[in-house]
Each structure stands twice: as C-alpha cells, then as structure tokens.
Design a protein around this motif. Structure first.
Motif, PDB file in Angstrom:
ATOM      1  N   GLY A 108       0.793  -1.219   0.000  1.00  0.00           N
ATOM      2  CA  GLY A 108       0.000   0.000   0.000  1.00  0.00           C
ATOM      3  C   GLY A 108       0.825   1.269   0.000  1.00  0.00           C
ATOM      4  O   GLY A 108       2.024   1.267   0.290  1.00  0.00           O
ATOM      5  N   PRO A 109       0.193   2.385  -0.323  1.00  0.00           N
ATOM      6  CA  PRO A 109       0.880   3.669  -0.417  1.00  0.00           C
ATOM      7  C   PRO A 109       1.158   4.284   0.948  1.00  0.00           C
ATOM      8  O   PRO A 109       0.431   4.049   1.914  1.00  0.00           O
ATOM      9  CB  PRO A 109      -0.111   4.527  -1.200  1.00  0.00           C
ATOM     10  N   ASN A 147      -7.782   3.762  -0.608  1.00  0.00           N
ATOM     11  CA  ASN A 147      -6.853   2.814  -1.215  1.00  0.00           C
ATOM     12  C   ASN A 147      -7.535   1.555  -1.725  1.00  0.00           C
ATOM     13  O   ASN A 147      -7.150   1.016  -2.750  1.00  0.00           O
ATOM     14  CB  ASN A 147      -5.757   2.435  -0.214  1.00  0.00           C
ATOM     15  N   SER A 148      -8.546   1.074  -1.008  1.00  0.00           N
ATOM     16  CA  SER A 148      -9.170  -0.185  -1.421  1.00  0.00           C
ATOM     17  C   SER A 148     -10.463  -0.389  -0.661  1.00  0.00           C
ATOM     18  O   SER A 148     -10.730   0.266   0.350  1.00  0.00           O
ATOM     19  CB  SER A 148      -8.236  -1.371  -1.139  1.00  0.00           C
ATOM     20  N   LEU A 165      -3.001   7.767  -5.851  1.00  0.00           N
ATOM     21  CA  LEU A 165      -3.818   7.449  -4.684  1.00  0.00           C
ATOM     22  C   LEU A 165      -5.094   8.294  -4.717  1.00  0.00           C
ATOM     23  O   LEU A 165      -5.049   9.519  -4.728  1.00  0.00           O
ATOM     24  CB  LEU A 165      -3.041   7.733  -3.390  1.00  0.00           C
ATOM     25  N   HIS A 223      -8.260  10.337  -3.612  1.00  0.00           N
ATOM     26  CA  HIS A 223      -8.522  11.168  -2.441  1.00  0.00           C
ATOM     27  C   HIS A 223      -9.684  12.101  -2.735  1.00  0.00           C
ATOM     28  O   HIS A 223     -10.035  12.353  -3.891  1.00  0.00           O
ATOM     29  CB  HIS A 223      -7.280  11.950  -2.019  1.00  0.00           C
TER      30      HIS A 223
END
Length: 208
Positions: free
Chosen positions: A15-16, A152-153, A181, A183
């Motif tokens: 993940g970021p 993110n998911s 990502l 947002h």
C-alpha cells in the motif's frame, strides 16, 4: 511463552505511504502572503477535478524566487528515499522536478470529488488557512466536514485492514502521497476561506 519476551516489528510492505510534514510558521506565513493576490494568475479550470471556483496557478518562477521549488523537491526526494523499492543509496542519485503547483481557495459548499492526479508521480498539499466553520451537528455522526480522505481499497469485515484514511488539516501541515492514490475533500459550511497549495512532482533514479 510470555509475549513480552518476543521481538515484535511492524512492517509496511503493502500500500501507499502518506508523508506528513509540519512546515514552520515562517513557511506558512510566507506562502499565505504569496497566495494573496491572484488577479494576474490563470485559473486551472477544467484541468482540475475540484468543484471549486478559484484554483489559480502558481508559476515556477514565483516558487523559485522564495526557494520553495527546492524545498518541495527535497521533501519529494525524502519520500522516494523512504519508499522506493529499487532505490539504493550507493547506486542511485534521485532527481526530482516540480511539474505543477496551484492555490486552492475553497469556499462554503465547494468540494473535491474522488480523484487521482495524472502526468506526475507524487502529489502534495500544504494547508495555509483553516477557518472555523459551522458543524452540522447530526446526532451520532462523526463530523468529517472539511477533511481530506484517502481511499486505497475496499475491505472485508475482518477489521484487519483499512481502505480509507482521514486527515483533519491544520495550518502548516503538508501531506505527500503517490499521485495515483484516490482522495477527496469534503465541503464545509461557513463564510470564510479554506486555503492550501497543491503541487505535483516527478522523479527519476539516475545511476551514479
């Protein structure tokens, strides 16, 4: 076995990463002053996703004159050093460049829908002015007006991972994240302006 005897390390391999930087009051005040007069600046208009009327461009020359191109690029370099899966200090130099920067002057009921940034690798926002605003006051509801939320998911019911991350902005806070990502920024109620500077960076790893 007593768990206190065990060595525990938290890893973050998936993940970021969102980097949060507390900029100084001097930086914040200087950028507030820079962002005051927008009469001669072009608006970003359809190039941005925001349902926000005033999003004027910041030129590289303006940021260069105060040293902020270097400051922002150095923060980007720090992000790459911490997060890149291929960077090796002995093998690579990191070159970071500013792709674009703009002011976001958000007013009552304006918002940014869920979106990502294109034609860049890193994105960031630095908050300058965060006004007080009227709370909706819905019973039993979390107040999320004016916050930024990263997505993110989707997640299942295991409660072992989070798909969203919410941040309540404050003046001087800089958030940097991968440009892809997703947002969103929620609207608020009130007569005052919420102002920030957003910018995009690109980078490459050059062999020494």
């Amino acid at each position: 076995m007593n768990t206190e005897e065990l060595k525990c390390t938290m890893h973050n391999p998936f993940g970021p990463m969102i980097l949060s930087v507390d900029m100084t009051k001097h930086h914040t005040d200087e950028l507030i002053k820079l962002s005051e007069n927008n009469s001669n600046r072009k608006n970003m208009d359809s190039r941005l996703a925001g349902q926000i009327e005033s999003e004027p461009m910041l030129s590289h020359e303006e940021l260069n004159s105060l040293g902020y191109t270097e400051i922002f690029c150095n923060i980007g370099k720090s992000y790459v050093m911490q997060r890149s899966t291929v960077y090796n200090e002995k093998l690579h130099n990191i070159n970071v460049s500013l792709q674009a920067a703009w002011i976001v002057s958000q007013k009552q009921n304006e918002y940014n829908p869920v979106h990502a940034h294109t034609h860049c690798q890193l994105s960031a926002v630095m908050y300058l002015i965060i006004p007080e605003f009227k709370l909706r006051g819905y019973k039993g509801k979390e107040n999320i007006d004016g916050i930024i939320e990263f997505i993110n998911s989707s997640v299942d019911g295991s409660q072992l991972q989070a798909g969203q991350f919410r941040v309540k902005p404050k003046p001087g806070m800089l958030l940097m994240f991968p440009s892809n990502l997703l947002h969103t920024v929620y609207p608020f109620q009130g007569s005052q302006e919420r102002r920030c500077i957003a910018f995009n960076l690109n980078f490459n790893l050059e062999k020494k």
